[in-house]
Design a protein around this motif. Structure first.
Motif, PDB file in Angstrom:
ATOM      1  N   ARG A 344       0.820  -1.209   0.000  1.00 33.41           N
ATOM      2  CA  ARG A 344       0.000   0.000   0.000  1.00 33.41           C
ATOM      3  C   ARG A 344       0.857   1.262   0.000  1.00 33.41           C
ATOM      4  O   ARG A 344       0.527   2.247  -0.661  1.00 33.41           O
ATOM      5  N   VAL A 345       1.973   1.254   0.725  1.00 30.37           N
ATOM      6  CA  VAL A 345       2.761   2.476   0.876  1.00 30.37           C
ATOM      7  C   VAL A 345       3.858   2.619  -0.175  1.00 30.37           C
ATOM      8  O   VAL A 345       4.336   3.725  -0.420  1.00 30.37           O
ATOM      9  N   CYS A 346       4.264   1.526  -0.804  1.00 32.47           N
ATOM     10  CA  CYS A 346       5.456   1.578  -1.660  1.00 32.47           C
ATOM     11  C   CYS A 346       5.108   2.001  -3.084  1.00 32.47           C
ATOM     12  O   CYS A 346       4.189   1.449  -3.695  1.00 32.47           O
ATOM     13  N   PRO A 347       5.841   2.966  -3.665  1.00 35.63           N
ATOM     14  CA  PRO A 347       5.648   3.310  -5.080  1.00 35.63           C
ATOM     15  C   PRO A 347       5.966   2.099  -5.952  1.00 35.63           C
ATOM     16  O   PRO A 347       6.891   1.330  -5.650  1.00 35.63           O
ATOM     17  N   PRO A 348       5.219   1.890  -7.074  1.00 38.12           N
ATOM     18  CA  PRO A 348       5.455   0.709  -7.909  1.00 38.12           C
ATOM     19  C   PRO A 348       6.892   0.562  -8.384  1.00 38.12           C
ATOM     20  O   PRO A 348       7.416  -0.548  -8.450  1.00 38.12           O
ATOM     21  N   GLY A 349       7.545   1.677  -8.705  1.00 36.22           N
ATOM     22  CA  GLY A 349       8.915   1.608  -9.200  1.00 36.22           C
ATOM     23  C   GLY A 349       9.932   1.225  -8.148  1.00 36.22           C
ATOM     24  O   GLY A 349      11.094   0.955  -8.478  1.00 36.22           O
ATOM     25  N   MET A 350       9.501   1.191  -6.873  1.00 38.59           N
ATOM     26  CA  MET A 350      10.398   0.810  -5.771  1.00 38.59           C
ATOM     27  C   MET A 350      10.086  -0.579  -5.234  1.00 38.59           C
ATOM     28  O   MET A 350      10.791  -1.084  -4.358  1.00 38.59           O
ATOM     29  N   MET A 351       9.036  -1.224  -5.753  1.00 39.96           N
ATOM     30  CA  MET A 351       8.534  -2.437  -5.130  1.00 39.96           C
ATOM     31  C   MET A 351       9.564  -3.565  -5.125  1.00 39.96           C
ATOM     32  O   MET A 351       9.699  -4.305  -4.151  1.00 39.96           O
ATOM     33  N   GLY A 352      10.288  -3.721  -6.222  1.00 36.43           N
ATOM     34  CA  GLY A 352      11.304  -4.766  -6.276  1.00 36.43           C
ATOM     35  C   GLY A 352      12.389  -4.544  -5.255  1.00 36.43           C
ATOM     36  O   GLY A 352      12.822  -5.467  -4.564  1.00 36.43           O
ATOM     37  N   ARG A 353      12.843  -3.278  -5.136  1.00 40.16           N
ATOM     38  CA  ARG A 353      13.923  -2.974  -4.200  1.00 40.16           C
ATOM     39  C   ARG A 353      13.465  -3.052  -2.747  1.00 40.16           C
ATOM     40  O   ARG A 353      14.213  -3.499  -1.867  1.00 40.16           O
ATOM     41  N   LEU A 354      12.217  -2.620  -2.475  1.00 41.62           N
ATOM     42  CA  LEU A 354      11.699  -2.751  -1.118  1.00 41.62           C
ATOM     43  C   LEU A 354      11.590  -4.222  -0.730  1.00 41.62           C
ATOM     44  O   LEU A 354      12.007  -4.632   0.357  1.00 41.62           O
ATOM     45  N   GLY A 355      11.006  -5.027  -1.639  1.00 39.23           N
ATOM     46  CA  GLY A 355      10.888  -6.449  -1.357  1.00 39.23           C
ATOM     47  C   GLY A 355      12.240  -7.100  -1.159  1.00 39.23           C
ATOM     48  O   GLY A 355      12.422  -7.937  -0.268  1.00 39.23           O
ATOM     49  N   ALA A 356      13.212  -6.722  -1.996  1.00 38.68           N
ATOM     50  CA  ALA A 356      14.551  -7.306  -1.887  1.00 38.68           C
ATOM     51  C   ALA A 356      15.216  -6.910  -0.576  1.00 38.68           C
ATOM     52  O   ALA A 356      15.803  -7.749   0.113  1.00 38.68           O
ATOM     53  N   ALA A 357      15.136  -5.630  -0.219  1.00 37.83           N
ATOM     54  CA  ALA A 357      15.805  -5.167   0.999  1.00 37.83           C
ATOM     55  C   ALA A 357      15.181  -5.789   2.244  1.00 37.83           C
ATOM     56  O   ALA A 357      15.888  -6.256   3.143  1.00 37.83           O
ATOM     57  N   SER A 358      13.855  -5.820   2.299  1.00 39.10           N
ATOM     58  CA  SER A 358      13.200  -6.378   3.486  1.00 39.10           C
ATOM     59  C   SER A 358      13.452  -7.878   3.590  1.00 39.10           C
ATOM     60  O   SER A 358      13.702  -8.411   4.679  1.00 39.10           O
TER      61      SER A 358
END
Length: 431
Positions: A344-358
Motif C-alpha cells: 500500500r505504501v510503496c511506489p510501484p517503481g520501488m517495489m522490487g527494491r523494497l521487497g529485496a531489501a526487506s
C-alpha cells in the motif's frame, strides 16, 4: 457463506490477472512444498548426510536472499516482471530436473544437492520479487488485504497438500522421484504467468550505479517506524522459528524414529493452519483491526513451535500436529497484514527494491538460522537446539507488542501520508 468469502470470490471472478497470479502462486507453492520435504529426505535417507548437512540444506534456498537479494531487486525494478517470472520458472524446471536424473544414473551427491538448492533459490528470488510487484499492480489498494489473504490462504492449502503428498510419496517412490511433482507444478505455474496481461510500471532507463539503487531500497526499508517494526518482527521470528523448523526432519526421522508420513503430516498441519489464517486474515483485520492482529499474531505461533519439544513416538506426535496448525495460522495473519501494508505504501517503481531489501534482512535470517541449527544439532543435540530456536522466536512478538506500533488500531491509516521519497530521487529544492 461469509461476506469475506463472497468478496474473495468476486475478486477472483472479476479480475483475470489476479486469477492468473493466484494459479501461478498456488502451483508454485505446491511444487515448492514437495521439494521442501523431498530435499532433506534425499540428504538424510538416500545420501546419509550428517545432521549438520541436513539442517544446513534448508538454508541453501534462502542464502541467495542474503547475498544477492538487493542486487536482484534492482534488476526486477528495471525489467518487465512477467518475463522475469517466466525465466525464473524455466530455470527451476531445468535445475531441479537434474536430481531425479542423478538418482537414476547414479551421480547424485550431497554437493550436487546443495548446488541445485542454491540455484533454485536464486530463481525463486527473481520470481517472488517480480510476483509481489505484479500483485500490487493487478489489484486496487483497497483490495490488497483481500487479495493477499486469498493468495496466502490458497498457497497455504497447496503447501499442506504438497507436504502431505510428499511425505507419502517419498515413503514408497523415493524422495528423488517425488521431485517430478515439483517439475509438473512449475510447468503449470509457467503457463499461468504466460496469461498475465498487466500494464506494468517499470523504471525508466537509468545510468545510475546499481549500488546506489540497492542503497535506495535498503534506505526505504528503514525509512519509517512501521516498516522498521515489520522488518525487525519478521527477522527475529525467522531466525528463531527456522532454527526449530530446520530440525523437524532430524527430530522426526532420527530422534523419534518415526516415518516420513508423520513428517509430512506435521508440515502439512502448519500449511493447513496457514490456509485458515490466510482466508480469515481480511475478516479478522476488519473485526479486530490490522494493528492488534499483527501485534498478537506471533504469540500463538511461539506456542506452536514449542509443541515440538513435547513430541513422542506414536500418538504423541499429535501434539506437534496441533501446534504446527496454530503456528501456520499465526504466520499467515502476520504475513497478510505486513505484505499488504508494504504494497500500500510503496511506489510501484520501488517495489522490487523494497521487497529485496526487506527479505534480504528477514529471509536472510532463514539461511543463518539453518546453519545455526546445524551447528547446534551437532554440539548440544536436536531437542536442545529446537529449544534455543523457540526462545529466540519469543522476541518477535515482544517487538510487536512493545514497539512503536503498540497503540495503532489500523496500520492502513498510517499509509495515508505520502510515502517518503528516496534521497537520490527527491525533487530539487527538498532536503
Amino acid at each position: 457463506m461469509s461476506a469475506g468469502g463472497i468478496k474473495e470470490q468476486r475478486l477472483f471472478a472479476r479480475n483475470r490477472n489476479f486469477r492468473a497470479l493466484l494459479v501461478s502462486s498456488t502451483s508454485g507453492v505446491l511444487g515448492n512444498a514437495v521439494a521442501a520435504v523431498a530435499l532433506p529426505i534425499i540428504a538424510a535417507v538416500e545420501l546419509q548426510a550428517s545432521n549438520f548437512e541436513v539442517a544446513a540444506l534448508a538454508g541453501m534456498t534462502f542464502l541467495p536472499w542474503l547475498i544477492l537479494g538487493l542486487l536482484i531487486g534492482v534488476w526486477v525494478d528495471r525489467l518487465p516482471r512477467k518475463p522475469v517470472m517466466m525465466a525464473a520458472l524455466a530455470v527451476r524446471v531445468v535445475v531441479l530436473g537434474v536430481l531425479p536424473l542423478g538418482y537414476w544414473l547414479g551421480f547424485l551427491s550431497t554437493p550436487l544437492l546443495f548446488g541445485v538448492a542454491f540455484i533454485a533459490g536464486v530463481a525463486s528470488v527473481f520470481f517472488q520479487l517480480a510476483d509481489a510487484a505484479l500483485v500490487q499492480q493487478a489489484v486496487t489498494p483497497d483490495e490488497l488485504m483481500e487479495g493477499n489473504g486469498l493468495i496466502t490462504g490458497s498457497g497455504a492449502a497447496a503447501d499442506a497438500a504438497g507436504r502431505a503428498m510428499a511425505g507419502w510419496l517419498t515413503s514408497f517412490a523415493g524422495a528423488s522421484n517425488t521431485l517430478l511433482v515439483q517439475l509438473a507444478a512449475s510447468i503449470v505455474s509457467l503457463f499461468a504467468v504466460q496469461r498475465l496481461d498487466v500494464k506494468e510500471v517499470v523504471q525508466p532507463p537509468t545510468k545510475r550505479p546499481i549500488v546506489r539503487e540497492m542503497a535506495d531500497g535498503l534506505r526505504y526499508t528503514f525509512s519509517t517506524a512501521p516498516l522498521r517494526a515489520l522488518l525487525f518482527n519478521a527477522a527475529l521470528w525467522n531466525l528463531g522459528g527456522n532454527i526449530a523448523a530446520s530440525l523437524i526432519v532430524l527430530l522426526v526421522l532420527r530422534t523419534l524414529g518415526e516415518s516420513e508420513v508423520w513428517l509430512g503430516l506435521l508440515l502439512a498441519a502448519a500449511s493447513l493452519g496457514g490456509a485458515v489464517g490466510g482466508v480469515t486474515a481480511n475478516w479478522m483485520g476488519e473485526r479486530f483491526g490490522s494493528g492488534p492482529l499483527w501485534r498478537w499474531s506471533m504469540v500463538p505461533g511461539v506456542l506452536g513451535y514449542g509443541s515440538l519439544l513435547v513430541l513422542s513416538p506414536g500418538w504423541g506426535m499429535l501434539w506437534g500436529v496441533a501446534g504446527m496448525f496454530v503456528m501456520g495460522a499465526s504466520v499467515s495473519w502476520n504475513i497478510v497484514v505486513g505484505s499488504s501494508f508494504r504494497q500500500r505504501v510503496c511506489p510501484p517503481g520501488m517495489m522490487g527494491r523494497l521487497g529485496a531489501a526487506s527479505r534480504t534482512v528477514s529471509w536472510g535470517m532463514l539461511a543463518l538460522a539453518s546453519l545455526t541449527a546445524g551447528v547446534l544439532a551437532e554440539t548440544v543435540g536436536i531437542r536442545q537446539a529446537i529449544l534455543v530456536g523457540v526462545v529466540i522466536a519469543c522476541t518477535a512478538p515482544l517487538v510487536a507488542l512493545l514497539g512503536p506500533l503498540r497503540g495503532v488500531t489500523r496500520l492502513e491509516d498510517l499509509a495515508e501520508a505520502p510515502a517518503p521519497v528516496p534521497r537520490e530521487e527527491a525533487p530539487k529544492g527538498s532536503l
